[in-house]
Design a protein around this motif. Structure first.
Motif, PDB file in Angstrom:
ATOM      1  N   GLY A  78       0.823  -1.210   0.000  1.00  0.00           N
ATOM      2  CA  GLY A  78       0.000   0.000   0.000  1.00  0.00           C
ATOM      3  C   GLY A  78       0.848   1.246   0.000  1.00  0.00           C
ATOM      4  N   THR A  79       0.258   2.333   0.511  1.00  0.00           N
ATOM      5  CA  THR A  79       0.920   3.632   0.470  1.00  0.00           C
ATOM      6  C   THR A  79       1.188   4.128   1.879  1.00  0.00           C
ATOM      7  OG1 THR A  79      -0.445   4.102  -1.467  1.00  0.00           O
ATOM      8  CG2 THR A  79       0.741   5.966  -0.502  1.00  0.00           C
ATOM      9  N   VAL A  80       2.399   4.657   2.091  1.00  0.00           N
ATOM     10  CA  VAL A  80       2.731   5.234   3.392  1.00  0.00           C
ATOM     11  C   VAL A  80       1.951   6.530   3.544  1.00  0.00           C
ATOM     12  CG1 VAL A  80       4.565   6.170   4.836  1.00  0.00           C
ATOM     13  CG2 VAL A  80       5.020   4.205   3.358  1.00  0.00           C
ATOM     14  N   LYS A  81       1.103   6.600   4.560  1.00  0.00           N
ATOM     15  CA  LYS A  81       0.266   7.784   4.722  1.00  0.00           C
ATOM     16  C   LYS A  81       0.893   8.782   5.687  1.00  0.00           C
ATOM     17  CE  LYS A  81      -4.388   9.327   5.670  1.00  0.00           C
ATOM     18  NZ  LYS A  81      -5.436   9.169   6.653  1.00  0.00           N
ATOM     19  N   SER A  82       1.474   8.263   6.754  1.00  0.00           N
ATOM     20  CA  SER A  82       2.096   9.183   7.702  1.00  0.00           C
ATOM     21  C   SER A  82       3.180   8.466   8.481  1.00  0.00           C
ATOM     22  CB  SER A  82       1.055   9.752   8.667  1.00  0.00           C
ATOM     23  OG  SER A  82       0.667   8.748   9.588  1.00  0.00           O
ATOM     24  N   ILE A  83       4.090   9.248   9.016  1.00  0.00           N
ATOM     25  CA  ILE A  83       5.109   8.709   9.916  1.00  0.00           C
ATOM     26  C   ILE A  83       5.130   9.631  11.126  1.00  0.00           C
ATOM     27  CG2 ILE A  83       7.556   8.188  10.226  1.00  0.00           C
ATOM     28  CD1 ILE A  83       7.756   7.853   7.180  1.00  0.00           C
ATOM     29  N   GLY A  84       4.884   9.083  12.289  1.00  0.00           N
ATOM     30  CA  GLY A  84       4.867   9.966  13.461  1.00  0.00           C
ATOM     31  C   GLY A  84       4.481   9.227  14.715  1.00  0.00           C
ATOM     32  N   PRO A  85       4.409   9.953  15.816  1.00  0.00           N
ATOM     33  CA  PRO A  85       4.128   9.304  17.094  1.00  0.00           C
ATOM     34  C   PRO A  85       2.685   8.812  17.200  1.00  0.00           C
ATOM     35  CG  PRO A  85       4.300  11.677  17.380  1.00  0.00           C
ATOM     36  CD  PRO A  85       4.666  11.387  15.970  1.00  0.00           C
ATOM     37  N   ARG A  86       2.529   7.702  17.875  1.00  0.00           N
ATOM     38  CA  ARG A  86       1.232   7.105  18.102  1.00  0.00           C
ATOM     39  C   ARG A  86       1.355   6.297  19.386  1.00  0.00           C
ATOM     40  NH1 ARG A  86      -3.424   5.244  15.322  1.00  0.00           N
ATOM     41  NH2 ARG A  86      -3.978   3.206  16.172  1.00  0.00           N
ATOM     42  N   LYS A  87       0.271   6.180  20.127  1.00  0.00           N
ATOM     43  CA  LYS A  87       0.378   5.533  21.433  1.00  0.00           C
ATOM     44  C   LYS A  87       0.409   4.014  21.315  1.00  0.00           C
ATOM     45  CE  LYS A  87      -1.374   9.000  24.610  1.00  0.00           C
ATOM     46  NZ  LYS A  87      -1.021  10.160  23.798  1.00  0.00           N
ATOM     47  N   ASP A  88       1.313   3.388  22.083  1.00  0.00           N
ATOM     48  CA  ASP A  88       1.360   1.927  22.131  1.00  0.00           C
ATOM     49  C   ASP A  88       0.392   1.411  23.204  1.00  0.00           C
ATOM     50  OD1 ASP A  88       2.548   2.366  24.572  1.00  0.00           O
ATOM     51  OD2 ASP A  88       4.505   1.550  24.023  1.00  0.00           O
ATOM     52  N   ILE A  89       0.406   0.116  23.481  1.00  0.00           N
ATOM     53  CA  ILE A  89      -0.599  -0.443  24.395  1.00  0.00           C
ATOM     54  C   ILE A  89      -0.550   0.161  25.787  1.00  0.00           C
ATOM     55  CG2 ILE A  89      -0.927  -2.691  23.269  1.00  0.00           C
ATOM     56  CD1 ILE A  89       0.870  -3.840  25.500  1.00  0.00           C
ATOM     57  N   ALA A  90       0.632   0.636  26.190  1.00  0.00           N
ATOM     58  CA  ALA A  90       0.748   1.202  27.527  1.00  0.00           C
ATOM     59  C   ALA A  90       0.449   2.700  27.517  1.00  0.00           C
ATOM     60  CB  ALA A  90       2.144   0.957  28.079  1.00  0.00           C
ATOM     61  N   GLY A  91       0.196   3.251  26.321  1.00  0.00           N
ATOM     62  CA  GLY A  91      -0.119   4.676  26.231  1.00  0.00           C
ATOM     63  C   GLY A  91       1.111   5.540  26.013  1.00  0.00           C
ATOM     64  N   ASN A  93       4.064   7.161  23.695  1.00  0.00           N
ATOM     65  CA  ASN A  93       4.213   7.515  22.286  1.00  0.00           C
ATOM     66  C   ASN A  93       5.403   6.797  21.667  1.00  0.00           C
ATOM     67  OD1 ASN A  93       2.103   9.150  21.497  1.00  0.00           O
ATOM     68  ND2 ASN A  93       2.995  10.950  22.478  1.00  0.00           N
ATOM     69  N   GLN A  94       5.180   6.175  20.522  1.00  0.00           N
ATOM     70  CA  GLN A  94       6.262   5.539  19.759  1.00  0.00           C
ATOM     71  C   GLN A  94       6.097   5.972  18.317  1.00  0.00           C
ATOM     72  OE1 GLN A  94       8.501   3.943  21.320  1.00  0.00           O
ATOM     73  NE2 GLN A  94       7.558   3.047  23.159  1.00  0.00           N
ATOM     74  N   ASN A  95       7.208   5.994  17.615  1.00  0.00           N
ATOM     75  CA  ASN A  95       7.162   6.341  16.201  1.00  0.00           C
ATOM     76  C   ASN A  95       6.506   5.196  15.416  1.00  0.00           C
ATOM     77  OD1 ASN A  95       7.613   8.099  14.151  1.00  0.00           O
ATOM     78  ND2 ASN A  95       9.759   7.528  13.826  1.00  0.00           N
ATOM     79  N   HIS A  96       5.480   5.508  14.616  1.00  0.00           N
ATOM     80  CA  HIS A  96       4.780   4.497  13.824  1.00  0.00           C
ATOM     81  C   HIS A  96       4.763   4.917  12.356  1.00  0.00           C
ATOM     82  CE1 HIS A  96       3.195   3.067  17.680  1.00  0.00           C
ATOM     83  NE2 HIS A  96       2.616   2.042  17.071  1.00  0.00           N
ATOM     84  N   ILE A  97       4.735   3.941  11.484  1.00  0.00           N
ATOM     85  CA  ILE A  97       4.523   4.217  10.064  1.00  0.00           C
ATOM     86  C   ILE A  97       3.121   3.746   9.717  1.00  0.00           C
ATOM     87  CG2 ILE A  97       5.241   3.679   7.705  1.00  0.00           C
ATOM     88  CD1 ILE A  97       8.089   3.324   8.716  1.00  0.00           C
ATOM     89  N   GLU A  98       2.295   4.674   9.223  1.00  0.00           N
ATOM     90  CA  GLU A  98       0.917   4.340   8.874  1.00  0.00           C
ATOM     91  C   GLU A  98       0.868   3.982   7.394  1.00  0.00           C
ATOM     92  OE1 GLU A  98      -1.722   7.655   9.300  1.00  0.00           O
ATOM     93  OE2 GLU A  98      -3.511   6.493   8.793  1.00  0.00           O
ATOM     94  N   ILE A  99       0.291   2.842   7.092  1.00  0.00           N
ATOM     95  CA  ILE A  99       0.225   2.408   5.695  1.00  0.00           C
ATOM     96  C   ILE A  99      -1.220   2.102   5.322  1.00  0.00           C
ATOM     97  CG2 ILE A  99       1.024   0.705   4.000  1.00  0.00           C
ATOM     98  CD1 ILE A  99       3.465   0.252   5.856  1.00  0.00           C
ATOM     99  N   LEU A 100      -1.687   2.740   4.235  1.00  0.00           N
ATOM    100  CA  LEU A 100      -3.021   2.423   3.718  1.00  0.00           C
ATOM    101  C   LEU A 100      -2.909   1.148   2.893  1.00  0.00           C
ATOM    102  CD1 LEU A 100      -4.407   5.875   2.522  1.00  0.00           C
ATOM    103  CD2 LEU A 100      -5.073   4.559   4.529  1.00  0.00           C
TER     104      LEU A 100
END
Lengths: 462, 320
Positions: A78-91, A93-100
Motif C-alpha cells: 500500500g501507500t505510506v500515509k504518515s510517519i509519526g508518534p502514536r500511542k502503544d498499548i501502555a499509552g 508515544n512511539q514512532n509508527h509508520i501508517e500504511i493504507l
C-alpha cells in the motif's frame, strides 16, 4: 517423572481454553500502523517517506546505528500515509509508520508457498545475515534480536540449543497451536539454528499439559531425522518458560547472577522464533506475521481464537473482528495473566511479539485490599530466583538500596510468583520492580564510573 | 465501551488468603477440640467459648476504640488464638482466668505490637505462660471433670509428666502407649489425644498451610535427647516415646511453633528454630523446676527469630 526447575514456582490454573482452536488467518484491515519499537533496544529508523508505495515484506525501517536494534518490514502492500508518534498499548508515544492497505502484493524473492524446504544451508554468515535482514526477534516475550543471540561472543560456546515450547503462562495457546500445525517448519528452524551455533544438540522443552504438541513435535523430529534434536516433556509449573528456569529444567545448570545464558552454554529460543527463522532463511520471508490467542475467562470457548496476524493491525480492529470486547471484561491483557501488560489503549497495534488479547473478568483480576504481612514465607517459597520478596518489599519501602543489592533485587525476573501467592494480597512485585530499576541504575552508574576511572588511569600512564 | 482496569502484572491471584489459611488451622484443631469436649464435657465447651469470644471480642474492641482502625477479626487469627488458648489450659480453669489469659494474649502479646504479623511472640503461648506464672494453682489443677465419655481408668490429679516429675520413672511404670496415642486423660484439653493432633498435622501438610521442617525437627531433637538420657540412665529418665507423647510436645510443635509470624521464614531457619525448641524442652523438663517446658521453649525461641532470619536465607538461583 517430567523435569522441572528446582527453585520455587507456582501452579496457577492453566486455563488453556483455546487449545483446540486451529489457527485462522485474519483478513487485512484498511490501515496498519507499524511501530518502530518492536524489539528490545533502540527503535528502528524509518527509511521510507510519506507517499511511498510499499510491498509486504519490504524493509521500511532500519536498525538504529550502533545500538541493539532490528529491521522492520511492511506487513502489507500500500501507500505510506504518515510517519509519526502514536500511542502503544501502555499509552506511551512511539514512532509508527501508517500504511493504507492496497491489495496484497509481496516483495520479490519471498516464497509464499507452503512447500517445506528441508535442506539446511551451510554458510553460517549468510544465514545470520538472513535472520538479521528478516527482522527476526525473540518471540517468547523479550523480543531480543535473534541474530545477536545466535552469534555468541568469542570465547563462549553453545553446548545446547533449547527451544522454548513451555508456554507456561495460563490462557495462551499460540505456541501450542504452531507446534501442532507447523511442527516441521519449527524443527527445520531448529536445525538451522543448530548449524549456526556450530552443531550443538537441541532440546525442545514442552510442558506436559500440551500432549498434542508433544506428539506432533516428536513426529516431526523423527520424520525429518536431523541429528541431535529431541523433545523433552516438562512438568507444568510456572515460570517454566523463563529463560533461566528452562535452562535449569533442561540442563540442570544455573546461569550466574547478571550473566548471559551462553555463560552456562545455553541458547534459548522460543518455538515461534524458530518458525520465524525458518521463514526468514528458507522462504526469504521477513517477520511480519505471528500467532496470537483471543481468550479469557469471560469469553465463551466458541468465541476464542488463535489468529495469524500481521504486525501493525489495530487491536481494536482485531477485537471487533473476533466479536467485540466481551461484556464481562474488566481488564484486557496483552500477553499472559502472569507477565502480560494491561492494555490501556485498544487503538494500539500488534507488534512482532504480540501474543494475545486476554479478557479477564473483574472477579479474576481485580486486586483485593492488602492486609498485614503474616510472614508465612509463601512468596519466598514461590520465588524461582530464590529471593525473599517479603524482605525486598520491606527494604524497598525504606529505600535501603545497599541492602536491596545485597539481597539480589537485581536478579528478580518479574515473573509475579510472589505477588500471585501472597495470601495478604500485598503488591510485592510493584514495589520490587521499582526498587529493581533503581538498583540496576546504581549498578550501571557504578560500572560506568569504574570504566571511566580505568580509562583515565590508562591515559595518565601513557 | 466499558471502562477497563489497568494495573501492573500479575493479573491473577491465588485463592489462598490469610483468612483461608487461618480457617484451615482452625479446622486442623477441630479433632483435638472435639476429643477434649468428649472427655471433659460441658466445662470444656465453656472454656472454648469463653476463650474464643474473649479473644475475638478483645481484638475487635482494641482495633475499634484504642487503635481506631478497621477491625481485622475477619482474618480469623483471633479465633486461632482463642482455640489454642483453650486447648492449653486445664479443664477446671475458671472462666475469668481464661479472660485474663485472652487479655494478655491478644491485648499485650498481639495488638500492642501492631496486630497480626507484627507480634514477636505467639499470642496463645504468651497467654498460657502468663497464666502459668500468675495463677499456678488454677493452671496445674488437673482434676478431671465429668465428660460425655467416661474413661474408667482415667488418671486424676496429675498429668503423666507431673507424675514423672514428682515420682520419677517408678510413677509412670506400666503406662499404655497405645492408650496415650488415643486418649490420655489428665492435662490440658489439647494434650488428650496424640492421634487427634496428628490428624490435624496431616491436614495442615496436605493443605500446604505449613511445611514440616519445624515440627519434625522438634520431634527429632526431643527424641534423640530423650534417647541419650534414657540410654545413660534408664532408672532416672523416661524413654523417648514417653517424652514425645506426653505433655505439650505435639500440640506445641504442630500448632504453636509453626505459627507463621513467630517462626523463621526459611527452611534452614525453621530447622534451627525447631532444634532449639526441642533442646530447651528436654532441658527444662529434666533440669528445670517445671514439669513441662514446651511453652517456655517456644517463647524463648520466638525471641531468636529475627536473628535467625538475619542469618538464614534460602539458596538463590545462580549464586553461591
Amino acid at each position: 517423572m517430567s523435569k522441572t526447575f528446582k527453585i520455587g514456582g507456582v501452579h496457577p490454573h492453566d486455563s488453556k481454553f483455546s487449545r483446540n482452536c486451529a489457527i485462522e488467518v485474519l483478513p487485512l484491515p484498511q490501515t496498519v500502523y507499524i511501530s518502530m519499537a518492536q524489539h528490545l533496544g533502540a527503535p528502528a529508523v524509518p527509511c521510507v517517506a510519506v507517499g511511498d508505495k510499499v510491498k509486504a515484506g519490504q524493509v521500511i525501517a532500519e536498525p538504529a546505528p550502533r545500538a541493539l536494534s532490528a529491521y522492520v518490514h511492511s506487513s502489507v502492500s500500500g501507500t505510506v500515509k504518515s510517519i509519526g508518534p502514536r500511542k502503544d498499548i501502555a499509552g506511551n508515544n512511539q514512532n509508527h509508520i501508517e500504511i493504507l492497505v492496497e491489495g496484497d502484493e509481496w516483495a520479490e524473492g519471498i516464497d509464499l508457498s507452503t512447500d517445506l524446504v528441508t535442506t539446511i544451508p551451510t554458510d553460517r554468515a549468510e544465514v545470520l545475515k538472513k535472520i538479521q535482514m528478516g527482522g527476526v526477534v525473540g518471540l517468547g516475550g523479550a523480543t531480543f534480536p535473534a541474530h545477536v543471540k545466535l552469534n555468541p561472543p568469542a570465547g563462549s560456546k553453545a553446548e545446547c540449543l533449547i527451544l522454548n515450547g513451555a508456554e507456561c503462562e495460563p490462557f495462551l495457546t499460540s505456541d501450542n497451536r504452531i507446534m501442532i500445525e507447523r511442527s516441521k517448519e519449527i524443527v527445520v528452524g531448529a536445525a538451522i539454528m543448530q548449524m549456526v551455533l556450530g552443531g550443538c544438540p537441541c532440546v525442545i522443552g514442552i510442558e506436559e499439559n500440551k500432549p498434542e504438541a508433544i506428539a506432533a513435535m516428536n513426529k516431526a523430529v523423527s520424520e525429518l531425522g536431523y541429528p541431535g534434536i529431541s523433545v523433552m516433556v516438562l512438568m507444568k509449573k510456572y515460570p517454566q518458560g523463563g529463560e533461566k528456569q528452562l535452562i535449569n529444567a533442561v540442563m540442570g545448570r544455573e546461569v550466574g547472577s547478571g550473566a548471559l545464558p551462553i555463560s552456562a552454554g545455553a541458547v534459548v529460543q522460543n518455538v515461534a522464533t524458530s518458525l520465524a527463522v525458518y521463514e526468514a532463511v528458507q522462504k526469504n520471508k521477513p517477520l511480519v506475521t505471528n500467532t496470537m490467542t483471543i481468550t479469557g475467562d469471560c469469553l465463551p470457548v466458541e468465541k476464542q481464537h488463535n489468529y495469524l496476524f500481521r504486525i501493525g493491525m489495530p487491536l481494536s480492529w482485531i477485537a471487533e473482528y473476533a466479536g467485540g470486547v466481551p461484556e464481562g471484561a474488566a481488564k484486557v491483557v496483552s500477553g499472559g495473566p502472569m507477565m502480560g501488560r494491561a492494555i490501556s489503549n485498544l487503538d494500539a497495534c500488534t507488534v512482532k511479539g504480540s501474543s494475545s488479547l486476554l479478557y479477564l473478568s473483574e472477579k479474576t483480576t481485580k486486586r483485593a485490599a492488602q492486609s498485614n504481612c503474616i510472614r508465612c514465607g509463601k512468596c519466598a517459597e514461590a520465588c524461582p530466583m530464590g529471593l525473599e520478596p517479603f524482605l525486598l518489599n520491606k527494604l524497598a519501602k525504606n529505600g535501603m538500596m545497599d541492602e536491596l543489592e545485597a539481597n539480589a533485587v537485581q536478579d528478580c525476573i518479574s515473573c509475579g510468583c510472589c505477588q500471585f501467592s501472597c495470601p495478604a494480597c500485598i503488591p510485592l512485585l510493584d514495589t520490587i520492580n521499582i526498587a529493581k530499576g533503581q538498583v540496576l541504575g546504581i549498578l550501571r552508574a557504578r560500572a560506568a564510573a569504574a570504566k571511566a576511572a580505568a580509562e583515565a588511569a590508562k591515559a595518565s600512564q601513557k | 465501551m466499558n471502562k477497563l482496569l489497568v494495573s501492573p502484572s500479575p493479573h491473577v491471584h491465588t485463592s489462598v488468603s490469610t483468612q483461608s489459611l487461618m480457617r484451615d488451622v482452625v479446622i486442623a484443631m477441630l479433632p483435638a477440640a472435639l476429643v477434649s469436649v468428649l472427655f471433659y464435657g460441658w466445662s470444656e465447651i465453656l472454656i472454648l467459648a469463653v476463650s474464643v469470644i474473649s479473644c475475638v471480642g478483645l481484638e475487635y474492641l482494641i482495633s475499634k476504640f484504642l487503635l481506631k482502625r478497621p477491625a481485622t477479626i475477619c482474618d480469623l487469627s483471633a479465633v486461632v488464638t482463642g482455640v489454642l488458648l483453650a486447648l492449653n489450659v486445664p479443664p477446671t480453669c475458671p472462666w475469668w482466668v481464661i479472660v485474663i489469659g485472652a487479655i494478655f494474649a491478644i491485648g499485650v502479646a498481639k495488638m500492642t505490637f501492631g496486630g497480626l504479623g507484627q507480634n514477636m511472640f505467639n499470642p496463645a503461648i504468651a497467654g498460657r505462660v502468663f497464666l502459668l506464672v500468675s495463677f499456678p494453682t488454677y493452671m496445674t489443677d488437673w482434676t478431671v471433670p465429668a465428660g460425655f465419655i467416661h474413661a474408667t481408668d482415667a488418671v486424676s490429679g496429675a498429668t503423666l509428666l507431673g507424675a514423672y516429675a514428682e515420682g520419677g520413672v517408678e510413677a509412670i511404670k506400666g503406662i499404655n502407649y497405645l492408650q496415650t496415642l488415643f486418649f490420655n486423660i489428665g492435662g490440658s484439653a489439647g494434650e488428650i489425644s496424640a492421634c487427634a493432633l496428628l490428624v490435624g498435622f496431616v491436614y495442615l501438610l496436605v493443605r500446604k498451610v505449613i511445611r514440616p521442617h519445624i515440627t519434625l525437627s522438634i520431634w527429632g531433637t526431643v527424641a534423640v535427647l530423650a534417647l541419650i538420657f534414657w540410654a545413660i540412665n534408664p532408672a532416672k529418665y523416661p524413654d523417648p516415646i514417653f517424652a514425645l507423647l506426653t505433655g505439650g510436645v505435639l500440640l506445641g510443635s504442630i500448632f504453636m511453633a509453626t505459627d507463621y509470624v513467630t517462626s523463621p521464614m526459611s527452611a534452614k531457619g525453621g530447622i534451627i528454630f525447631g532444634v532449639g525448641i526441642g533442646l530447651l524442652t528436654v532441658l527444662i523438663r529434666y533440669f528445670g523446676s517445671y514439669p513441662e517446658g514446651v511453652s517456655f521453649a517456644i517463647l524463648i525461641m520466638n525471641a531468636t527469630v529475627p536473628l535467625i532470619n538475619k542469618y538464614c536465607h534460602q539458596k538463590k538461583y545462580g549464586r553461591k
